[in-house]
Design a protein around this motif. Sequence first.
Motif, PDB file in Angstrom:
ATOM      1  N   TRP A  43     -11.794  34.485  50.207  1.00  0.00           N
ATOM      2  CA  TRP A  43     -12.218  34.017  51.527  1.00  0.00           C
ATOM      3  C   TRP A  43     -13.245  34.932  52.178  1.00  0.00           C
ATOM      4  O   TRP A  43     -13.920  34.530  53.121  1.00  0.00           O
ATOM      5  CB  TRP A  43     -11.000  33.855  52.435  1.00  0.00           C
ATOM      6  CG  TRP A  43     -10.242  32.578  52.141  1.00  0.00           C
ATOM      7  CD1 TRP A  43     -10.614  31.592  51.280  1.00  0.00           C
ATOM      8  CD2 TRP A  43      -9.004  32.164  52.728  1.00  0.00           C
ATOM      9  NE1 TRP A  43      -9.677  30.579  51.287  1.00  0.00           N
ATOM     10  CE2 TRP A  43      -8.688  30.895  52.166  1.00  0.00           C
ATOM     11  CE3 TRP A  43      -8.141  32.732  53.661  1.00  0.00           C
ATOM     12  CZ2 TRP A  43      -7.536  30.193  52.516  1.00  0.00           C
ATOM     13  CZ3 TRP A  43      -6.991  32.029  54.005  1.00  0.00           C
ATOM     14  CH2 TRP A  43      -6.691  30.776  53.437  1.00  0.00           C
ATOM     15  N   VAL A  47     -15.254  23.329  46.548  1.00  0.00           N
ATOM     16  CA  VAL A  47     -14.675  24.416  45.762  1.00  0.00           C
ATOM     17  C   VAL A  47     -14.694  24.039  44.281  1.00  0.00           C
ATOM     18  O   VAL A  47     -15.107  24.841  43.429  1.00  0.00           O
ATOM     19  CB  VAL A  47     -13.237  24.721  46.228  1.00  0.00           C
ATOM     20  CG1 VAL A  47     -12.576  25.736  45.301  1.00  0.00           C
ATOM     21  CG2 VAL A  47     -13.247  25.236  47.667  1.00  0.00           C
ATOM     22  N   PRO A 106     -10.029  27.916  40.280  1.00  0.00           N
ATOM     23  CA  PRO A 106     -10.309  28.395  41.631  1.00  0.00           C
ATOM     24  C   PRO A 106      -9.281  29.458  42.044  1.00  0.00           C
ATOM     25  O   PRO A 106      -8.150  29.464  41.552  1.00  0.00           O
ATOM     26  CB  PRO A 106     -10.154  27.135  42.494  1.00  0.00           C
ATOM     27  CG  PRO A 106     -10.213  25.986  41.551  1.00  0.00           C
ATOM     28  CD  PRO A 106      -9.665  26.484  40.254  1.00  0.00           C
ATOM     29  N   THR A 129      -9.324  25.973  49.141  1.00  0.00           N
ATOM     30  CA  THR A 129     -10.184  25.748  50.294  1.00  0.00           C
ATOM     31  C   THR A 129     -10.915  27.032  50.640  1.00  0.00           C
ATOM     32  O   THR A 129     -10.554  28.112  50.163  1.00  0.00           O
ATOM     33  CB  THR A 129      -9.365  25.317  51.533  1.00  0.00           C
ATOM     34  OG1 THR A 129      -8.577  26.440  51.975  1.00  0.00           O
ATOM     35  CG2 THR A 129      -8.427  24.157  51.203  1.00  0.00           C
ATOM     36  N   ALA A 130     -11.935  26.900  51.473  1.00  0.00           N
ATOM     37  CA  ALA A 130     -12.528  28.088  52.088  1.00  0.00           C
ATOM     38  C   ALA A 130     -11.633  28.527  53.242  1.00  0.00           C
ATOM     39  O   ALA A 130     -10.641  27.873  53.572  1.00  0.00           O
ATOM     40  CB  ALA A 130     -13.940  27.772  52.564  1.00  0.00           C
ATOM     41  N   THR A 176     -19.691  27.330  50.770  1.00  0.00           N
ATOM     42  CA  THR A 176     -19.592  25.959  51.244  1.00  0.00           C
ATOM     43  C   THR A 176     -20.801  25.628  52.120  1.00  0.00           C
ATOM     44  O   THR A 176     -21.626  26.493  52.422  1.00  0.00           O
ATOM     45  CB  THR A 176     -18.317  25.754  52.072  1.00  0.00           C
ATOM     46  OG1 THR A 176     -18.443  26.494  53.311  1.00  0.00           O
ATOM     47  CG2 THR A 176     -17.081  26.231  51.322  1.00  0.00           C
ATOM     48  N   ILE A 195     -16.576  31.081  48.358  1.00  0.00           N
ATOM     49  CA  ILE A 195     -15.669  30.397  47.430  1.00  0.00           C
ATOM     50  C   ILE A 195     -15.351  31.370  46.299  1.00  0.00           C
ATOM     51  O   ILE A 195     -16.243  32.087  45.825  1.00  0.00           O
ATOM     52  CB  ILE A 195     -16.314  29.125  46.861  1.00  0.00           C
ATOM     53  CG1 ILE A 195     -16.594  28.113  47.993  1.00  0.00           C
ATOM     54  CG2 ILE A 195     -15.436  28.483  45.782  1.00  0.00           C
ATOM     55  CD1 ILE A 195     -17.458  26.948  47.562  1.00  0.00           C
TER      56      ILE A 195
END
Length: 467
Positions: free
Chosen positions: A187, A279, A380, A384-385, A427, A433
């Motif tokens: 993040w 993502v 990932p 999410t971010a 993003t 990301i």
Amino acid sequence: MMEAAEIPFLSVFQLSELIKSRQVSPVEVVEGYLDRIDRLNDRLYAYLTVCRDQAVEAARQSERELAQGEYRGPLHGVPVAVKDQLNTAGIRTTCGTPIFNDVVPDADATVIAKLKAAGAILLGKLNMTEFGTTSLSHAFDTARNPWDLERFTGGSSSGSGGATAAFLCATSLGEDTGGSVRGPAAWCGLVGLRPTWGRVSRYGLRPGMWSMDTIGPLSRTVEDCALTLQAIAGHDPNDAYTWDVPVPDYRAALDANLAGKRVGVVKELLYADVVEPEVRDAVSQSVQVLAELGAQVEEVSIPLTRHANTISSVLRVEAPTNYRELIRERLQEIEHDNRIAYLTWSLTPALAYYKALKLRALLRQEVLAALDHADVLVMPTMGTAAPKIEPDPIIDSKAATNRNRAGLTTSFSLASSPALSICCGFTSENLPIGLQIGGKPFAEQTILNVAYAYQQATDWHGRRPPI
């Protein structure tokens, strides 16, 4: 002569070369960082304690050693900061809770002692979520993400993510139980490594979950991450669970050649419902970069990874055992989310814990089996971010569900294997990301090499947050 204000933007390696050649002094370096902390920390809430006097004195001592020809290595004179979960002699260690505001340890944690022995200078203690067992809620001010001050840094090593990304330290240490190094790295746009369980001593670490806690570096480059890991890794007689195995020279062994390297893409995590399209696209593109660099890429299946967070949530029965006296006698002083969680985990049936242990063993077997056919596994880091700091995740159950499911880091924690997060894009809102790279136990060098090759071929790490 370099301007003091520019010093914090150097990498650890660049800084170490300038210090070694005496083009900049450790005192100049420390003063440059302290000035930046003074200007920005009241907006970021990254530091809980700034060790100003101790850092300046350590810098003077570092300078005297250089004048006498006593060079300790690449961290000599380099300012670092650490999560406030690590004991520091003569400096308060809160573990993220006001309950421990007056706790001042008599001795350093082993990793602190090792950093000092390597010549590093401690700037201070970094913010974290209370006890390190929740991922977002802070008992002190909430750490802010330098990419957007209205967003989380990730937890529980929140200050480690924010301080490193905002250039308030050269490199930092966090602690990763289920993803507390890798989440903030993702993040905040950093490189964050969870080493193999037992690769780094936990002596002097205030516990979260005994069977999963691991100390690891958060840095801005793979090279800096390798240098930081080099300083803290190794067997420790004070920690019976450290492995007595050789520690490589991680930085010297960095190799960007991926020819023939086998990369397995974990399809259950890449295509998980919690992974947002931006993502997934960024991670898929990063996998393509690895293929263009010579890696052999194929999708692999690890079915139990879908249930890793659930397995881990049952195993968190371990957390309240560390604070049974506080739960009995000072329950109302514990933050609301931890209070509810600790009471809930304390009521977890033994049969459920036993079942989760068996599922953990099965998941570990699946992860290691996949690594029999791949050098690394990729997916990932977070689905999410970074989300905005709203609303209270206990009051808003939907927010809690979405945030808690966003992490895809737990499988490697359960497998006791190493894993790293590296920035692989941004993003549309200019939020970082993370690409996660995991490997076999004690294969940190392989993971670092893959990450290094990727970072050499891309320029995401060169972006600076708007703060």
